[in-house]
Design a protein around this motif. Structure first.
Motif, mmCIF file in Angstrom:
data_model
loop_
_atom_site.group_PDB
_atom_site.id
_atom_site.type_symbol
_atom_site.label_atom_id
_atom_site.label_comp_id
_atom_site.label_asym_id
_atom_site.label_seq_id
_atom_site.Cartn_x
_atom_site.Cartn_y
_atom_site.Cartn_z
ATOM 1 N N VAL A 1 -4.738 0.912 -2.007
ATOM 2 C CA VAL A 1 -4.067 0.298 -3.142
ATOM 3 C C VAL A 1 -5.057 -0.669 -3.785
ATOM 4 N N THR A 2 -5.229 -0.573 -5.098
ATOM 5 C CA THR A 2 -6.089 -1.497 -5.837
ATOM 6 C C THR A 2 -5.191 -2.382 -6.685
ATOM 7 N N GLY A 3 -5.339 -3.692 -6.523
ATOM 8 C CA GLY A 3 -4.370 -4.592 -7.149
ATOM 9 C C GLY A 3 -3.035 -4.302 -6.503
ATOM 10 N N HIS A 4 -2.041 -4.010 -7.301
ATOM 11 C CA HIS A 4 -0.743 -3.599 -6.749
ATOM 12 C C HIS A 4 -0.513 -2.109 -6.917
ATOM 13 N N TYR A 5 -1.466 -1.389 -7.543
ATOM 14 C CA TYR A 5 -1.281 0.030 -7.859
ATOM 15 C C TYR A 5 -1.905 0.945 -6.807
ATOM 16 N N PRO A 6 -1.151 1.937 -6.326
ATOM 17 C CA PRO A 6 -1.741 2.941 -5.424
ATOM 18 C C PRO A 6 -2.772 3.786 -6.180
ATOM 19 N N ASP A 7 -3.959 3.963 -5.587
ATOM 20 C CA ASP A 7 -4.973 4.850 -6.151
ATOM 21 C C ASP A 7 -4.520 6.292 -5.976
ATOM 22 N N ASP A 8 -5.150 7.216 -6.699
ATOM 23 C CA ASP A 8 -4.811 8.636 -6.549
ATOM 24 C C ASP A 8 -4.913 9.074 -5.094
ATOM 25 N N GLU A 9 -5.906 8.559 -4.373
ATOM 26 C CA GLU A 9 -6.109 8.944 -2.976
ATOM 27 C C GLU A 9 -5.012 8.419 -2.056
ATOM 28 N N ALA A 10 -4.201 7.480 -2.547
ATOM 29 C CA ALA A 10 -3.131 6.908 -1.729
ATOM 30 C C ALA A 10 -1.965 7.872 -1.550
ATOM 31 N N TYR A 11 -1.825 8.827 -2.473
ATOM 32 C CA TYR A 11 -0.700 9.764 -2.435
ATOM 33 C C TYR A 11 -0.999 10.914 -1.488
ATOM 34 N N GLY A 12 -0.038 11.266 -0.661
ATOM 35 C CA GLY A 12 -0.204 12.392 0.249
ATOM 36 C C GLY A 12 1.149 12.878 0.744
ATOM 37 N N THR A 13 1.124 13.960 1.503
ATOM 38 C CA THR A 13 2.362 14.526 2.044
ATOM 39 C C THR A 13 2.359 14.530 3.568
ATOM 40 N N SER A 14 1.495 13.727 4.166
ATOM 41 C CA SER A 14 1.434 13.634 5.626
ATOM 42 C C SER A 14 1.824 12.240 6.082
ATOM 43 N N ALA A 15 2.701 12.200 7.077
ATOM 44 C CA ALA A 15 3.081 10.923 7.676
ATOM 45 C C ALA A 15 1.926 10.425 8.528
ATOM 46 N N GLY A 16 1.931 9.157 8.830
ATOM 47 C CA GLY A 16 0.912 8.601 9.709
ATOM 48 C C GLY A 16 0.882 7.092 9.611
ATOM 49 N N ALA A 17 0.070 6.498 10.444
ATOM 50 C CA ALA A 17 -0.059 5.044 10.461
ATOM 51 C C ALA A 17 -0.527 4.559 9.096
ATOM 52 N N GLY A 18 0.116 3.529 8.586
ATOM 53 C CA GLY A 18 -0.264 2.964 7.298
ATOM 54 C C GLY A 18 0.293 3.695 6.093
ATOM 55 N N ASN A 19 1.090 4.739 6.328
ATOM 56 C CA ASN A 19 1.704 5.494 5.229
ATOM 57 C C ASN A 19 3.184 5.134 5.121
ATOM 58 N N ILE A 20 3.619 4.869 3.901
ATOM 59 C CA ILE A 20 5.026 4.562 3.647
ATOM 60 C C ILE A 20 5.649 5.746 2.917
ATOM 61 N N ALA A 21 6.777 6.229 3.409
ATOM 62 C CA ALA A 21 7.508 7.299 2.727
ATOM 63 C C ALA A 21 7.987 6.760 1.389
#
Length: 130
Positions: free
Chosen positions: A84-104
Motif C-alpha cells: 500500500v502506498t499512502g492509503h492506496y493499494p498498489d496494483d500488486e496489492a490485489y490478488g486472489t490468494s489468501a495468506g499472511a498480510g492479506n485482507i479479504a
C-alpha cells in the motif's frame, strides 16, 4: 444493551457500516483505502490530519481491479497490506490468494469485464477473519 463478560453491560455504538479513521495522506471519496488498520472505501475526500468515515459494509459495489488480475464469479479478492502506498493499494496489492498480510476485500458476483470492472460484495468488515 447486551450483557458481556462478568455481567458488564455493552451499549450500542453504531450500525458498524463505517468507522472513523485518521488520515496520514490525502484521499479521494469512494476510493479503496487502507487506514488505521481498516480496509474499505473513503466516505469523503480527506487530507493528511483529517478524520473521515471509512465505509466497511457488506453491500455490492463495482470495483476496478488491475488488468493483469483474473477474477471470476465466486473469487475472493484480497489486498496485501504491505503493498500500500499512502492509503492506496498498489496494483500488486490485489490478488486472489489468501495468506499472511492479506485482507479479504470482496467476493466477486460476476466475472471481470473488458474494462477491468468486477462487481462484488465487500468483505472488508471481516478483516479480522483474514
Amino acid at each position: 444493551m447486551a450483557t458481556t463478560v462478568a455481567g458488564s453491560e455493552a451499549y450500542f455504538e453504531s450500525d458498524g457500516k463505517a468507522v472513523n479513521v485518521d488520515l496520514l495522506y490525502t484521499v479521494a471519496k469512494n476510493s479503496v483505502i487502507y487506514a488505521d488498520a481498516w480496509l474499505g472505501l473513503a466516505g469523503d475526500d480527506g487530507d493528511s490530519g483529517d478524520s473521515i468515515a471509512l465505509i466497511a459494509d457488506n453491500r455490492e459495489y463495482q470495483f476496478e481491479v488491475p488488468s493483469g488480475l483474473s477474477v471470476s464469479k465466486g473469487d475472493i479478492v484480497y489486498i496485501t497490506v504491505a503493498t500500500v502506498t499512502g492509503h492506496y493499494p498498489d496494483d500488486e496489492a490485489y490478488g486472489t490468494s489468501a495468506g499472511a498480510g492479506n485482507i479479504a476485500f470482496f467476493k466477486a458476483t460476476a466475472d471481470k469485464d473488458a474494462n477491468n470492472i468486477v462487481t462484488g460484495i465487500m468483505l472488508a468488515h471481516n478483516a479480522l477473519l483474514s
